[in-house]
Design a protein around this motif. Structure first.
Motif, PDB file in Angstrom:
ATOM      1  N   VAL A 337      45.965  55.804 -12.581  1.00 17.44           N
ATOM      2  CA  VAL A 337      45.212  54.568 -12.422  1.00 17.44           C
ATOM      3  C   VAL A 337      45.418  54.011 -11.012  1.00 17.44           C
ATOM      4  CG1 VAL A 337      45.172  52.140 -13.132  1.00 17.44           C
ATOM      5  CG2 VAL A 337      45.513  53.878 -14.844  1.00 17.44           C
ATOM      6  N   ARG A 366      38.869  48.402 -10.060  1.00 21.73           N
ATOM      7  CA  ARG A 366      39.387  49.731 -10.449  1.00 21.73           C
ATOM      8  C   ARG A 366      38.875  50.801  -9.502  1.00 21.73           C
ATOM      9  NH1 ARG A 366      37.311  48.036 -15.378  1.00 21.73           N
ATOM     10  NH2 ARG A 366      35.544  49.422 -15.068  1.00 21.73           N
ATOM     11  N   GLY A 484      44.185  53.571 -18.324  1.00 24.57           N
ATOM     12  CA  GLY A 484      42.993  54.143 -17.710  1.00 24.57           C
ATOM     13  C   GLY A 484      41.713  53.702 -18.371  1.00 24.57           C
TER      14      GLY A 484
END
Ligand code: NAP
Length: 484
Positions: A337, A366, A484
């Protein structure tokens, strides 16, 4: 996929280290995607250069195999692949000797962009720069691309900069940090500077703290010897996390130009405070069943190098005074991640009786997986029974939000290489930026070496050592979950 590519001028791109891992795994498969996207003019050429005794046909075969192994779905397009391979050439050359250089000089054409990618170890940068100059292969419009690591401390980075500067101007040098080529990283700038919504809140009046996490599930793999000399600080923090921090914290540049952006990033690095020893937690992953621990992986039973680091940083300027930036990165963690979490302050006062929970807005950016952002907002829980509040994400996963319009295939490397051909340095590190980053990093490393700091243990598949959790707890905060 809808492709909106801007064509580039004809180019000759020479890849020194064209037979290496990076070239085969990333650079050439990426360039093939650019070719398919119609971005590589028919007259352009890619010339692999390394010591291996190959001819053009042998090199084309090597790259065909590499694309078959590392390419995406586009590798099935046999017609395009054949046409792409026809634009490849190869020259056997030794960076440290004189063989091959005259032949390379003869190959180069006038009136096209000349770019030289140094995809070799940094110890060869000086030899390459010198020989390109000596054999008059590079002119004042040529560009060189250099890979990380750019030095291992301030002194070596300064020496590398001086070596390159002996033959190339700063305008010709493209120092790659592939994180800057990631879609979401550029989107961070679009979100901050393209919306009225965020910038007024982007300061110590409204933001409580910022977390930057780059977690990997893999161990050090076959790079043990290199990694054990570097550790997470040199391998990840000094470059990738530092760049993410800069883009998050910088002032708005006057325009989206290379020097304007880099000037602002440099100011952030220079405003970074030294980090107190008790604000740094270093760790090494333990063995896990049959899976070896860090010290086994690097074959050094007495290694004190960190495979994990968490730290609390402060930027001393008007915007960020009092807002901690918590950075953490490590190997063998629970998920792969990369995120930037901007955690806003609590409401000063809640009007909702009985609502004792703490509700916070969090903007999560992200980088991987599922590139996108979400904004955690507080709403009323649906249904009867009074005003109960819950936090929900306003989720903008790019692939879902933009559907077919999102270009998911383009990799950071190919995007950056096209910027080199265009002559756009915005997403590349300037020499003074790299040096400033080392200037901040060096004393921290020297500090823990002088203290004989021993990295803490952490379980493979965890979120890192317990002490890294304490780093947050002490401040009354919590890491965001690695998921994730
Ligand atoms: P690699 O697999 O070891 O490849 C090195 C390349 O350099 C080979 O093509 C080698 O070919 C060539 N070479 C070595 N000595 C030479 C010389 N004297 N003259 C001319 N060519 C020479 O390394 P890599 O993994 O591709 O990495 C290349 C650079 O990118 C390194 O600086 C690395 O730190 C950086 N990097 C790599 C990655 C990655 O994912 N691989 C990621 C980030 C950064 P011959 O043996 O045929 O000469």
């Amino acid at each position: 996929m809808v492709s909106r590519v801007i064509p580039v001028n004809n180019f000759d791109l020479v890849i020194f280290g064209g037979t290496g891992d990076l070239a085969r795994r990333k650079i050439l498969p990426g360039l093939f995607r650019r070719f398919i996207a119609g971005q590589m003019p028919a007259e352009s050429r890619i010339i692999g250069a390394a010591r291996s005794d190959l001819d053009a046909a042998g090199y084309r075969k090597m790259i065909k195999d590499a694309i078959a192994e590392f390419g995406g779905p586009e590798k099935k397009d046999a017609t395009s692949l054949k046409a792409f391979l026809a634009q490849l050439d190869y020259i056997a050359i030794d960076a440290k000797g004189d063989g091959g250089w005259r032949e390379l000089a003869k190959l180069m054409r006038k009136n096209v962009v000349r770019a030289f990618y140094f995809s070799v170890g940094p110890s060869l940068f000086g030899d390459l720069a010198e020989r390109l100059h000596k054999h008059k292969i590079a002119d004042e419009n040529s560009r060189i691309v250099v890979e990380k690591p750019f030095g291992r401390d301030l002194e070596s980075a300064q020496a590398l900069n001086a070596t390159l500067a002996a033959h190339f101007s700063e305008k010709q040098i493209y120092r790659i940090d592939h994180y800057l080529g990631k879609e979401t990283v550029q989107n961070l700038m679009a979100v901050r500077f393209g919306n009225v919504l965020f910038e007024p809140l982007w300061n110590n009046h409204y933001i409580d703290h910022i977390q930057i996490t780059v977690a990997e599930t893999v161990g050090v793999g076959g790079r043990g010897a290199y990694y054990d000399r570097s550790g997470a600080m040199r391998d990840m923090v000094q470059n990738h996390l530092m760049q993410l921090l800069c883009l998050t914290a910088m002032e708005p540049p006057s325009q989206f130009g290379a020097d304007e952006v880099r000037d602002e990033k440099l100011k952030v690095i220079r405003a970074l405070q030294p980090v107190e020893p008790h604000h740094i937690v270093r760790g090494q992953y333990d063995p896990d069943g049959d899976s070896p621990g860090y010290r086994d992986d690097v074959e050094n039973p007495r290694s004190f190098t960190e495979s994990f680091i968490a730290m609390r940083c402060e930027i001393s300027n008007w915007r960020w005074a009092g807002v901690p930036f918590y950075l953490r990165t490590g190997k063998k963690l629970k998920e792969r991640v990369s995120t930037i979490d901007v955690v806003f302050k609590d409401l000063g006062h809640s009007i909702f009786e009985g609502d004792t929970a703490r509700h916070r807005n969090v903007l999560s950016i992200r980088l991987q997986p599922n590139e996108g952002m979400d904004l955690q907002v507080t709403i009323k829980e649906p249904g009867p029974g009074g005003m109960r509040l819950i936090d929900v994400p306003l989720d903008m996963t790019f692939a879902e939000a933009l559907g077919d319009d999102v270009d998911q295939a383009t990799d950071a490397y190919e995007r950056l290489i096209m910027d080199v051909i265009r002559g756009n340095q915005t997403l590349f590190m300037r020499g003074d930026e790299v040096e400033a980053a080392w200037q901040w990093t060096d004393p921290l490393i020297e500090g823990w070496e002088a203290r004989n700091d021993v990295p803490k243990h952490y379980e493979a598949g965890s979120a890192g050592p317990e002490d890294s959790l304490m780093l947050m707890h002490r401040d009354g905060r919590k890491w965001r979950e690695i998921k994730g």
